[in-house]
Design an enzyme around this catalytic site. Structure first.
Site, PDB file in Angstrom:
ATOM      1  N   ASP A  52      39.600  12.011  22.646  1.00 11.93           N
ATOM      2  CA  ASP A  52      39.076  12.455  23.935  1.00 11.93           C
ATOM      3  C   ASP A  52      40.258  12.932  24.770  1.00 11.93           C
ATOM      4  O   ASP A  52      41.407  12.599  24.470  1.00 11.93           O
ATOM      5  CB  ASP A  52      38.342  11.313  24.653  1.00 11.93           C
ATOM      6  CG  ASP A  52      37.222  11.817  25.561  1.00 11.93           C
ATOM      7  OD1 ASP A  52      37.507  12.654  26.437  1.00 11.93           O
ATOM      8  OD2 ASP A  52      36.070  11.381  25.389  1.00 11.93           O
ATOM      9  N   ASP A  78      42.997  17.315  22.623  1.00  8.55           N
ATOM     10  CA  ASP A  78      42.161  18.411  23.083  1.00  8.55           C
ATOM     11  C   ASP A  78      41.546  19.042  21.838  1.00  8.55           C
ATOM     12  O   ASP A  78      42.224  19.729  21.074  1.00  8.55           O
ATOM     13  CB  ASP A  78      43.003  19.428  23.852  1.00  8.55           C
ATOM     14  CG  ASP A  78      42.187  20.622  24.334  1.00  8.55           C
ATOM     15  OD1 ASP A  78      40.990  20.713  23.997  1.00  8.55           O
ATOM     16  OD2 ASP A  78      42.765  21.476  25.033  1.00  8.55           O
ATOM     17  N   TYR A 170      26.331  27.562  26.357  1.00  4.26           N
ATOM     18  CA  TYR A 170      26.090  26.216  25.825  1.00  4.26           C
ATOM     19  C   TYR A 170      24.846  26.217  24.939  1.00  4.26           C
ATOM     20  O   TYR A 170      24.858  25.666  23.833  1.00  4.26           O
ATOM     21  CB  TYR A 170      25.924  25.222  26.975  1.00  4.26           C
ATOM     22  CG  TYR A 170      25.498  23.838  26.555  1.00  4.26           C
ATOM     23  CD1 TYR A 170      26.424  22.904  26.104  1.00  4.26           C
ATOM     24  CD2 TYR A 170      24.161  23.452  26.626  1.00  4.26           C
ATOM     25  CE1 TYR A 170      26.038  21.630  25.711  1.00  4.26           C
ATOM     26  CE2 TYR A 170      23.754  22.179  26.241  1.00  4.26           C
ATOM     27  CZ  TYR A 170      24.700  21.273  25.793  1.00  4.26           C
ATOM     28  OH  TYR A 170      24.294  20.010  25.404  1.00  4.26           O
ATOM     29  N   THR A 205      23.026   9.356  30.941  1.00  3.64           N
ATOM     30  CA  THR A 205      24.432   8.973  31.041  1.00  3.64           C
ATOM     31  C   THR A 205      24.841   8.954  32.515  1.00  3.64           C
ATOM     32  O   THR A 205      24.145   9.497  33.381  1.00  3.64           O
ATOM     33  CB  THR A 205      25.329   9.964  30.290  1.00  3.64           C
ATOM     34  OG1 THR A 205      25.208  11.250  30.920  1.00  3.64           O
ATOM     35  CG2 THR A 205      24.916  10.079  28.826  1.00  3.64           C
TER      36      THR A 205
END
Length: 263
Positions: A52, A78, A170, A205
């Site tokens: 992460d 990354d 996306y 989340t």
């Protein structure tokens, strides 16, 4: 039987003995669905590695799990830097053992419009939502081939299935994940490597609740899901455990949707 308002701590997780001792790699494991994945696989006795760019929450998670005696490793990375990411994958394999479960979870559903889209921004969004998954698979396949098999779990989205506005690149990237799964499943099947797409619904989340879930969204979810209650990160993790384990040994090239019965 638990009711629709069951909270994560009350969720009875299945135990898959065959997962114990396996090395698992999770991208985007510091927060949200990724954090739930890290917790779930570590609790199964896996050597659970994750990457992460969010170092602070990642290190807090590692500290907590190590204190519980679980095997977990974090490497800051990354994932859009393909060379660096593949190097980290090889390093993880060398440190904790051959990777036989890969979860391509990392993504960013940041809102963007067609009118302001540039070629550079397009490439950035594809890199974080699709490209890294292909090259992570490329990096772990030799481990899986030597081990006699493995499981690659790509993460899709119901967003593009619903024709949701606000993130066209996306949506395109996530739709392409399904094609990648099908292609890799056919190519890698002779090596005993299973490739599936886990498709989360609208998961509650912290990020979703903070940025986008207001009363109108809650009403939409209540009207649209067949099941009442919230889809939680832990629900996604439970499906991931199944797809990683030998319990799903004849499942490949498929979409497994966890959305409370929406799409």
């Amino acid at each position: 039987m638990a009711g629709p308002d069951m909270q994560p701590e009350e969720m009875r997780a299945a135990v898959y003995p065959d997962l114990a001792g396996r090395t698992v790699l999770i991208s985007g494991g510091a927060t949200g669905i990724g954090e739930a994945l890290v917790r779930a696989f570590a609790a199964q006795g896996c050597h659970t590695a994750f990457v992460d760019i969010a170092e602070a929450p990642a290190r807090r998670l590692v500290e907590e799990l190590l204190a519980d005696g679980l095997s977990v490793l974090f490497e800051p990375c990354d994932i859009t830097d393909t060379t660096a990411y593949q190097s980290v994958i090889r390093e993880i394999s060398g440190r904790v053992g051959p990777i036989t479960v890969l979860l391509n979870n990392a993504a960013n559903d940041v809102r963007h419009g067609l009118d302001s889209l540039t070629s550079e921004r397009f490439d950035e969004l594809v890199a974080v939502n699709m490209k890294h998954a292909m090259f992570a698979a490329q990096a772990v396949v030799p481990d899986m081939q030597r081990a006699g098999g493995g499981s690659i779990i790509n993460f899709g989205s119901v967003g593009w299935m619903m024709a949701t506005a606000g993130y066209p690149v996306y949506a395109a990237a996530k739709a392409s994940i399904h094609g990648m799964t099908r292609g890799l499943a056919r190519e890698l099947g002779p090596d005993g490597i299973r490739v599936n797409t886990l498709v989360p619904g609208w998961v509650m989340t912290e990020k979703q609740l903070r940025l986008w879930v207001d009363d109108s969204v809650k009403d939409l979810i209540a009207k649209s899901q067949c099941l009442s209650g919230q889809v939680l990160p832990e629900h996604i993790a439970q499906m991931a455990l199944f797809l990683a384990s030998d319990a799903s040994s004849m499942c490949s090239a498929q979409n497994f949707v966890v959305d409370g019965g929406w799409v």
